[in-house]
Design a protein around this motif. Structure first.
Motif, mmCIF file in Angstrom:
data_model
loop_
_atom_site.group_PDB
_atom_site.id
_atom_site.type_symbol
_atom_site.label_atom_id
_atom_site.label_comp_id
_atom_site.label_asym_id
_atom_site.label_seq_id
_atom_site.Cartn_x
_atom_site.Cartn_y
_atom_site.Cartn_z
ATOM 1 N N ASP A 36 49.324 74.126 56.259
ATOM 2 C CA ASP A 36 48.826 74.989 55.195
ATOM 3 C C ASP A 36 48.208 74.147 54.075
ATOM 4 O OD1 ASP A 36 48.286 77.357 53.916
ATOM 5 O OD2 ASP A 36 50.382 77.914 53.566
ATOM 6 N N LEU A 37 48.902 73.077 53.677
ATOM 7 C CA LEU A 37 48.393 72.196 52.622
ATOM 8 C C LEU A 37 47.101 71.512 53.061
ATOM 9 C CD1 LEU A 37 51.750 70.552 51.464
ATOM 10 C CD2 LEU A 37 50.465 72.352 50.293
ATOM 11 N N LEU A 60 41.155 70.964 52.468
ATOM 12 C CA LEU A 60 39.814 70.854 53.034
ATOM 13 C C LEU A 60 38.939 72.046 52.671
ATOM 14 C CD1 LEU A 60 40.635 69.485 56.606
ATOM 15 C CD2 LEU A 60 39.714 68.212 54.665
ATOM 16 N N GLN A 61 39.554 73.223 52.569
ATOM 17 C CA GLN A 61 38.796 74.441 52.260
ATOM 18 C C GLN A 61 39.461 75.157 51.080
ATOM 19 O OE1 GLN A 61 35.964 75.208 53.718
ATOM 20 N NE2 GLN A 61 36.041 73.548 55.214
ATOM 21 N N PRO A 62 39.191 74.692 49.860
ATOM 22 C CA PRO A 62 39.896 75.238 48.686
ATOM 23 C C PRO A 62 39.716 76.742 48.504
ATOM 24 C CG PRO A 62 38.740 73.205 48.130
ATOM 25 C CD PRO A 62 38.286 73.579 49.509
ATOM 26 N N GLY A 89 40.704 73.832 63.932
ATOM 27 C CA GLY A 89 39.479 73.068 63.779
ATOM 28 C C GLY A 89 38.401 73.858 63.054
ATOM 29 N N GLU A 90 38.269 75.127 63.414
ATOM 30 C CA GLU A 90 37.253 75.972 62.776
ATOM 31 C C GLU A 90 37.563 76.185 61.299
ATOM 32 O OE1 GLU A 90 37.245 79.526 65.031
ATOM 33 O OE2 GLU A 90 36.518 78.589 66.872
ATOM 34 N N LYS A 91 38.787 76.543 60.980
ATOM 35 C CA LYS A 91 39.135 76.860 59.601
ATOM 36 C C LYS A 91 39.148 75.622 58.710
ATOM 37 C CE LYS A 91 39.689 81.269 60.289
ATOM 38 N NZ LYS A 91 38.742 82.254 59.704
ATOM 39 N N SER A 92 39.355 74.442 59.304
ATOM 40 C CA SER A 92 39.336 73.215 58.511
ATOM 41 C C SER A 92 37.926 72.735 58.221
ATOM 42 C CB SER A 92 40.101 72.106 59.233
ATOM 43 O OG SER A 92 39.404 71.697 60.416
#
Length: 613
Positions: free
Chosen positions: A398-399, A404-406, A452-455
Motif C-alpha cells: 500500500d505504501l 509511486l502514484q500519490p 504493475g499497472e497501478k504502480s
C-alpha cells in the motif's frame, strides 16, 4: 435420486450427542456415504468422521448392515428405488467456529462434522431440526425468507447444492436475534451466550457499512453474524452469506462499565476488547469478497476429502488481516492512536518470530495444512504466519503504491480491479453456489499484473516480489510517507530478555518455546523443561512460579552469569547462561513536523483527520 433429507434431534444434551437421520432413495446396488475431512477457511484435516459414535440403517423399513470401508466412508447394499434411512449420532463438544458444539443451551451445527452425503449426489438437500423447549434457530442461508421455515418446535432449511450444504451452519438454542441499525438492516445478528451490549450494535453497523463501501459491489442480499459469546469462545470462520464469531464476554465488560460511569475514553485500555470484536467482524465480513468469491485457484469447487493446496493464502488472509483493522479505523470506531499501536504490536510479533527469515509467505501458505494449524514447539523458529506477515506485506505494498502514484488509492484500487476482472460480473446473491464457483480463481500472477499497472511500472520489481516469494526482512521506513515513524519505546536499563516463553501448568512454569540463537537455546534449555529456580552466579536461588517469573528475571542482569534449575523428564539439573538485554517494544507515532503532503497522504490512507486522536 430424490431430494436427500436430514432430521436432527437432541436426545441427550448432557452427553453432547447430536442425532442425525438421513433419508434418501437408492440410485444403485451399492450406496456409499462420505463425510468431509476439513472445512473451507480452516486449512487442516480435522477428520470429522471420527466424531460419529453409532450408525445403523434400514432399507424399506428392514434392518440392513452398514459397514465402514474407509475412515470417512460407509457402505450398504441396496437396489434402485429402495428407501434408505440411516441413523447415526455425532459427538459435538468442541466450542470453536470450525466444529460442532451441543449442550443444554444450544447446538451449533457445523455441517462438515454432521452430514454424511451419498456418493455422487450434489443436491438438493433439506435439513429439519427438532428444537428443544424454548429454543429457536437461524442459519447462514443466502435467502432466509425463501430457504428457512420456522414453526413451533421445528426449523427447516432448503439447500440447493453440496457446497451450499457445507457452507450453511445452523445455530439452534437460546438465541437473541436482531438486525443491525441503518444502513445495515440487511444484516442479522444472532447471539448465543451473553448478550451484546446495546452500544456495540451501532458501532458494528458503521464498520459493516465501511467494509461494504470498500468494494465495487455487494455480492449478497442478506448477511448473518452468528456470535458465540461465552468464556472459551474464540476465532471466526467465513461463509458465503455470513460468518461465525467466537468472543469472550469480558471483551466489552470494561467499556460497558466506563460507559455506565460516563468516563469512556477511546484511547484507554477499556476499549481494547470492543476493538477486538469490531476487527473480528470486519475480518470475516471482508472474506465475503476476498476468499469466498475472489479466491485462490484451489479454493473452490472444493475437494472435501484431502488438502487443497495454494500458495496465495497470504493474499486471502494477510490482506484481509490488514484491512480488518484499517477499515475499523476508517469507520471512526477506533482511535488513531490505538490503531497505530496495534500496528506496532503486529510488527513486534513479527520481529519476535525467527521463522520470518526461514519461511516465505508462499511457503507458509502452501504448508498451512501441516504447520500453521498444527504448531509444535519450534514453530516460531521455523515458520511464519501468513496472517501476520501477510498483513504487514499488504501495508508495504500500500505504501509503495501510494508513493509511486500519490493521486491513486494504493492497494484499495488493486483489490477493486482484481474483483472486477474476477468474480465481479457474476451474480452470487442466490442460494445456489454455481455462479460463485464458476469463477476459476486467481494465481499470484494476476495480482502481480495489476500491481504493475497501478504502480505505473508495468512490472513488479524483484525486490517487491521478494516480499512474498522469499523469507525477506521487512523495512517499515516507508511509513514516513504518511508522516509516521516507527521506533522503539525506551526499555528500563538492566532488564533481561529470557529468550523463551513459559506455560502455566498449575502454577508451575514450563518452557513452551525457545527462540533460535538465544542464550537459552545455546545453553541447552528445551521446550518441555520445568523451571524450578533461578539465580545470579553465587547468589541465592529464587523459586520460579509462572505468575511471578518476571519478578525473578528482575533479579538478573544482562550479560551477567546466571543459572537455571530445571527438571527434565524428572531429572533435575542446572543450566548456566547469560541473558541478553531486553529490547524496547516497537511504537508508531505521527511525526510532529510532518509536511502537508504527508499529512494529506495519511488522511487519504486512514480516512481520518491528521489531528484526530
Amino acid at each position: 435420486m430424490d431430494l436427500v433429507a436430514y432430521r436432527i434431534t437432541f436426545p441427550q444434551p448432557g452427553a453432547h450427542l447430536v442425532h442425525v437421520r438421513l433419508e434418501l432413495t437408492a440410485g444403485g446396488e451399492i450406496c456409499q456415504l462420505w463425510m468431509p475431512a476439513w472445512s473451507p477457511g480452516s486449512y487442516v484435516l480435522r477428520e470429522y468422521a471420527r466424531n460419529v459414535r453409532s450408525i445403523a440403517a434400514t432399507v424399506d423399513d428392514a434392518p440392513r448392515e452398514i459397514r465402514k470401508i474407509a475412515k470417512d466412508r460407509f457402505e450398504l447394499a441396496s437396489q434402485p428405488g429402495e428407501r434408505i434411512v440411516v441413523d447415526y449420532s455425532v459427538y459435538a463438544h468442541d466450542l470453536s467456529v470450525r466444529t460442532a458444539h451441543h449442550d443444554a443451551s444450544h447446538a451449533y451445527l457445523h455441517p462438515p462434522q454432521l452430514f454424511l452425503v451419498p456418493e455422487g449426489y450434489a443436491g438438493p438437500f433439506r435439513v429439519a431440526v427438532d428444537l428443544l423447549p424454548g429454543w429457536s434457530a437461524i442459519s447462514l442461508a443466502a435467502d432466509p425468507a425463501r430457504q428457512e421455515r420456522h414453526s413451533p418446535g421445528r426449523f427447516e432449511l432448503d439447500l440447493p447444492d453440496l457446497d451450499a450444504l457445507f457452507d450453511t451452519p445452523i445455530e439452534a438454542g437460546l438465541l437473541a436475534v436482531t438486525t443491525l441499525p441503518a444502513p445495515c438492516e440487511h444484516v442479522r445478528l444472532a447471539v448465543w451466550g451473553e448478550p451484546l451490549p446495546e452500544f456495540v450494535l451501532p458501532r458494528l453497523a458503521r464498520v459493516v457499512d465501511q467494509v461494504e463501501r470498500f468494494w465495487p459491489a455487494r455480492p449478497y442480499d442478506h448477511y448473518t453474524f452468528l456470535v458465540h459469546a461465552a468464556v472459551g469462545a474464540r476465532g471466526g470462520l467465513e461463509h458465503l452469506s455470513g460468518s461465525v464469531l467466537g468472543v469472550e464476554p469480558d471483551w466489552w465488560a470494561p467499556a460497558a462499565r466506563r460507559i455506565q460511569a460516563g468516563t469512556l475514553d477511546r484511547d484507554d485500555d477499556s476499549e481494547a476488547g470492543v476493538y477486538d470484536l469490531l476487527e473480528l467482524a470486519s475480518h470475516e465480513l471482508f472474506h465475503a469478497w476476498n476468499v469466498k468469491r475472489l479466491r485462490p485457484l484451489a479454493l473452490g469447487p472444493f475437494d472435501y476429502g484431502r488438502e487443497n493446496y495454494t500458495r496465495e493464502l497470504w493474499i486471502a488472509e494477510g490482506f484481509t488481516s490488514y484491512y480488518d483493522g484499517l477499515l475499523v479505523l476508517r469507520s471512526g470506531e477506533i482511535s488513531v492512536k490505538a490503531h497505530l499501536q496495534r500496528l506496532a504490536d503486529s510488527i513486534a510479533r513479527l520481529r519476535d518470530t525467527p521463522g520470518r527469515l526461514v519461511q516465505s509467505l508462499e511457503e507458509s501458505s502452501f504448508d498451512a495444512w501441516i504447520k500453521l494449524y498444527r504448531p509444535q514447539d519450534d514453530s516460531p523458529n521455523a515458520s511464519v504466519s501468513y496472517y501476520l506477515k501477510g498483513s504487514l506485506v499488504a501495508l508495504l505494498l500500500d505504501l509503495w503504491l501510494r508513493e509511486l502514484q500519490p493521486s491513486g488509492n494504493g492497494l484499495d484500487a488493486v483489490l477493486a480491479e482484481l474483483w472486477r476482472r474476477g468474480p465481479g460480473d457474476r451474480e452470487t446473491r442466490g442460494p445456489s453456489t454455481t455462479n460463485t464457483y464458476s469463477y476459476p480463481g486467481f494465481r499470484v500472477d494476476a495480482l502481480e499484473q495489476i500491481l504493475g499497472e497501478k504502480s505505473g511500472l508495468a512490472e513488479v520489481p524483484g525486490a517487491i516480489r521478494a516480499l512474498w516469494s522469499r523469507p525477506t526482512e521487512l523495512d517499515f521506513t516507508g511509513l514516513a510517507l504518511l508522516g509516521l515513524r516507527l521506533s522503539e519505546k525506551p526499555v528500563q536499563p538492566g532488564l533481561v530478555d529470557p529468550g523463551f516463553t513459559i506455560l502455566d501448568r498449575g502454577g508451575s512454569a514450563w518452557v513452551e518455546f525457545v527462540r533460535t540463537d538465544s542464550p537459552a537455546e545455546r545453553a541447552g534449555l528445551a521446550s518441555g523443561d520445568e523451571l524450578l529456580a533461578a539465580r545470579r552466579q553465587d547468589g541465592s536461588w529464587l523459586r520460579v512460579r509462572a505468575a511471578r517469573a518476571a519478578r525473578v528475571w528482575d533479579h538478573l542482569q544482562p550479560g551477567a552469569p546466571a543459572e537455571l534449575l530445571v527438571s527434565r523428564r524428572e531429572r533435575v539439573s542446572t543450566i548456566s547462561l547469560a541473558f541478553a538485554a531486553a529490547r524496547g517494544a516497537p511504537q508508531i507515532e505521527r511525526i510532529a513536523d510532518a509536511d502537508l503532503a504527508a499529512r494529506g497522504r495519511f488522511e487519504a490512507w486512514s480516512g481520518r483527520r491528521w489531528s484526530d486522536s
